[in-house]
Design an enzyme around this catalytic site. Sequence first.
Site, short mmCIF file in Angstrom:
data_model
loop_
_atom_site.label_atom_id
_atom_site.label_comp_id
_atom_site.label_asym_id
_atom_site.label_seq_id
_atom_site.Cartn_x
_atom_site.Cartn_y
_atom_site.Cartn_z
N GLY A 1 -9.61 -4.77 2.43
CA GLY A 1 -8.58 -4.81 3.47
C GLY A 1 -8.61 -3.56 4.33
O GLY A 1 -9.65 -2.89 4.45
N ASP A 2 -7.47 -3.25 4.92
CA ASP A 2 -7.39 -2.09 5.81
C ASP A 2 -7.25 -0.78 5.05
O ASP A 2 -7.46 0.29 5.61
CB ASP A 2 -6.21 -2.26 6.77
N THR B 1 0.86 -1.18 0.00
CA THR B 1 0.00 0.00 0.00
C THR B 1 0.89 1.22 0.00
O THR B 1 1.88 1.24 0.71
CB THR B 1 -0.83 0.05 1.31
N GLY C 1 0.74 -3.73 5.32
CA GLY C 1 0.90 -5.09 5.82
C GLY C 1 -0.35 -5.91 5.65
O GLY C 1 -1.18 -5.63 4.79
N1 ASP Z 1 -2.70 -3.63 3.75
C1 ASP Z 1 -3.05 -3.93 2.40
C2 ASP Z 1 -4.15 -4.92 2.40
O1 ASP Z 1 -4.10 -5.89 3.15
C3 ASP Z 1 -1.92 -4.44 1.61
C4 ASP Z 1 -0.57 -3.97 2.04
O2 ASP Z 1 -0.40 -2.90 2.61
O3 ASP Z 1 0.40 -4.66 1.81
O4 ASP Z 1 -5.06 -4.77 1.61
#
Ligand code: ASP
Length: 358
Positions: free
Chosen positions: A253-254, A223, A275
Amino acid sequence: MTNRILPFITLVFLSTLFSIVIGDDGVAISEQYPLVVSTWPFKEAVRAAWRAVDGNHSAVDAVVEGCSACEELRCDGTVGPGGSPDENGETTIDALIMNGVTMEVGAVAAMRFVKDGIRAAKLVMQHTKHTLLVGEKASAFAIAMGLPGPDNLSSADSIRKWSTWKENHCQPNFWKDVVPSDSCGPYHAKARIDVKEGGCSTRYLMGVAEPRSSLVGPHNHDTISMAVIDKRGHVAVGTSTNGATYKIPGRVGDGPIAGSSAYAVTDSGACVATGDGDIMMRFLPCYQVVESMRLGMEPRLAAKDAISRIARKFPDFLGAVVAINKNGVHAGACHGWTFEYSVRSPATDDVEVFTVLP
Ligand code: ASP
């Protein structure tokens, strides 16, 4: 008259002592700002945000410029169009923007057919009383508000990834306790067996869950999460991502969740995160970081504390946060991987990349 002039004279006097500049609107501008912080070494994105904020644009506008640059560049192949395919091979976009002065938030989730995630999020914030729009309705809104589309968000790269994954019997994937567990769906809930224990019947699920680290690695999701403090000391944050590769269609996701992937409160500071969003969004780590700083914690401790709250429950999760206090002091913490983040401030001539060890 004297009542109106005195404060102004005092401000001008103070400005000579503390290197404060008076802006066009009479607001004091501190020279310790502006500041741009972004997850990962997304240097071009940070430069784009810096150009905007150094040119006196607002923190919100600089966040849009920065995240938008990453979408165009398809940072890490997981931001903007053409990244992280879901189980159907489709790329979707999650994005968020938050104004830390007004606490307004705009977000889109699982948005299809529109490339401009962060601009769509800003349109939600600016032109609706909502916070989050999802799926095709988010796309329809964005297009109706003037963004280009509908576009196919797939790329040669996303199609290649998806075909290889299909050939590998759809492994790894995000299902658990289902059959078939070793090939593609449709999936069904795994049968439960009853085991007698001391006369009582206990239900057990058959099968062993796959470790999360096989799903969420440094190369299958990322992200851009960016924080900007502008020359007025106003704070904004924004994110954009394709989410997790091979996710179950509909998964959000987040990325578009305020307090999870990013959070900003101008009087306290900001936080950006990246993450394993499925895990991280259960803890709202960025809300935790900003709230800890509001209560007086230093950025380093606030970041570590937020990460360790997650790690205590999910020791194999991968994730990172960066805490930025209202004075521009920043610190990162991570778990399960080595993390890097980028910073541009008046103290340096270009973007600096910081490495954080787990
Ligand atoms: N956090 C993001 C998600 O899980 C992806 C990432 O930041 O790596 O959608």
